[in-house]
Motif scaffolding. Structure first.
Motif, PDB file in Angstrom:
ATOM      1  N   LYS A  10       5.523  87.872 110.543  1.00 47.27           N
ATOM      2  CA  LYS A  10       4.464  88.420 109.705  1.00 47.27           C
ATOM      3  C   LYS A  10       4.960  89.700 109.014  1.00 47.27           C
ATOM      4  O   LYS A  10       5.992  90.251 109.387  1.00 47.27           O
ATOM      5  CB  LYS A  10       3.229  88.757 110.562  1.00 47.27           C
ATOM      6  CG  LYS A  10       2.701  87.583 111.376  1.00 47.27           C
ATOM      7  CD  LYS A  10       1.580  88.038 112.308  1.00 47.27           C
ATOM      8  CE  LYS A  10       1.140  86.882 113.200  1.00 47.27           C
ATOM      9  NZ  LYS A  10       0.094  87.320 114.177  1.00 47.27           N
ATOM     10  N   PRO A  54       1.308  84.242 109.409  1.00 52.65           N
ATOM     11  CA  PRO A  54       2.783  84.300 109.478  1.00 52.65           C
ATOM     12  C   PRO A  54       3.408  83.870 108.153  1.00 52.65           C
ATOM     13  O   PRO A  54       4.162  82.894 108.082  1.00 52.65           O
ATOM     14  CB  PRO A  54       3.110  83.315 110.612  1.00 52.65           C
ATOM     15  CG  PRO A  54       2.011  82.303 110.559  1.00 52.65           C
ATOM     16  CD  PRO A  54       0.776  83.075 110.154  1.00 52.65           C
ATOM     17  N   THR A  61      -1.985  90.528 106.987  1.00 51.36           N
ATOM     18  CA  THR A  61      -1.265  91.025 108.169  1.00 51.36           C
ATOM     19  C   THR A  61      -1.304  90.034 109.322  1.00 51.36           C
ATOM     20  O   THR A  61      -0.490  90.124 110.246  1.00 51.36           O
ATOM     21  CB  THR A  61      -1.844  92.373 108.645  1.00 51.36           C
ATOM     22  OG1 THR A  61      -3.248  92.231 108.902  1.00 51.36           O
ATOM     23  CG2 THR A  61      -1.627  93.456 107.598  1.00 51.36           C
TER      24      THR A  61
END
Length: 253
Positions: free
Chosen positions: A250, A171, A168
């Motif tokens: 992301k 990127p 999470t």
């Protein structure tokens, strides 16, 4: 569950009908909560077989490439509440039984990323890795270690375990949809300070094993060098690339 953490295994598949069932059968179901197959528009019976054995399947209407497939893998795994995601190729090149120790190194908090290394323990050539691939692996790894200041035994294994935080936070949607995705993701993990560990992993090469041809291997090799130089320049504030930008794209929900 393992150490109170939810474990999800993702299978990025492309024409894996001959090895999928064998791979699935050896996945340790006692610690794995969910298994997801992401099919990248296969032309064989991969999806049919996956559904027959009860796998959760997601099918790309168009081929998105190896990196594009992984982006879907991780997004869907995180939607299921995964604390740890293990990527396992369904071509039976990597032993599914290694999921338990790899996931354990993440759930224990020792590492954020764990790689199943074919090089540690002298397993690569014994498992049938072609000689030219072994030599290229060793040279690229040596060069990359020197460029970025790390000491991995290899950067090119496709067997990987990740914590939820890594997936999470990085990127990864800025990364390539091609094979270089794997290398970019490792560089991102190092760049943003995550702990990366390795574990000895035997591998088996057969005619069904996934592999890129020689010309694409050359393209991949130059891509690895390019990404390593980008990392080095970014670290010294001599360049700026989206894959190392914390505000980059992301996985979101």
């Amino acid at each position: 569950m393992l150490n109170g953490k939810r474990i999800v295994v993702v299978l990025p598949a492309y024409n894996a009908e001959k090895t999928l069932k064998k791979t699935y059968d050896e996945i340790p179901k006692d610690i794995v909560d969910d298994i997801l197959l992401i099919d990248d528009n296969s032309s064989d019976r991969t999806v049919e077989i996956a559904k027959a054995i009860g796998l959760k399947c997601f099918v790309h209407e168009k081929n998105k490439g190896y990196g594009g497939n992984q982006k879907t893998c991780y997004a869907e795994a995180l939607k299921l509440g995964a604390d740890v995601v293990v990527m396992l190729h369904p071509d039976y090149q990597y032993p599914p039984k290694m999921i338990t120790p790899m996931a354990g190194l993440v759930t224990s908090g020792m590492f954020d990323v764990v790689l199943g290394s074919r090089i540690l323990g002298n397993k690569a050539m014994k498992g049938g890795m072609p000689f030219y691939k072994y030599v290229a692996n060793r040279i690229l790894t040596l060069v990359e270690n020197n460029l970025i200041g790390e000491k991995l035994s290899e950067y090119h294994t496709g067997y990987r375990a990740f914590s939820r935080k890594v997936l999470t936070d990085l990127p990864i949607l800025e990364n390539s949809d091609d094979f270089i995705f794997d290398n970019q993701m490792l560089l991102q993990a190092f760049y943003f300070g995550y702990g990366v560990g390795e574990i000895t992993c035997p591998s088996i090469y057969t005619k069904e094993s996934s592999s890129i041809n020689f010309s694409r291997s050359v393209v991949y090799g130059f891509g690895v060098l390019r990404a390593a130089f980008q990392y080095m320049l970014e670290k010294h504030s001599l360049g700026k690339w989206a894959i190392f930008d914390k505000s980059g794209r992301k996985i979101t929900f």
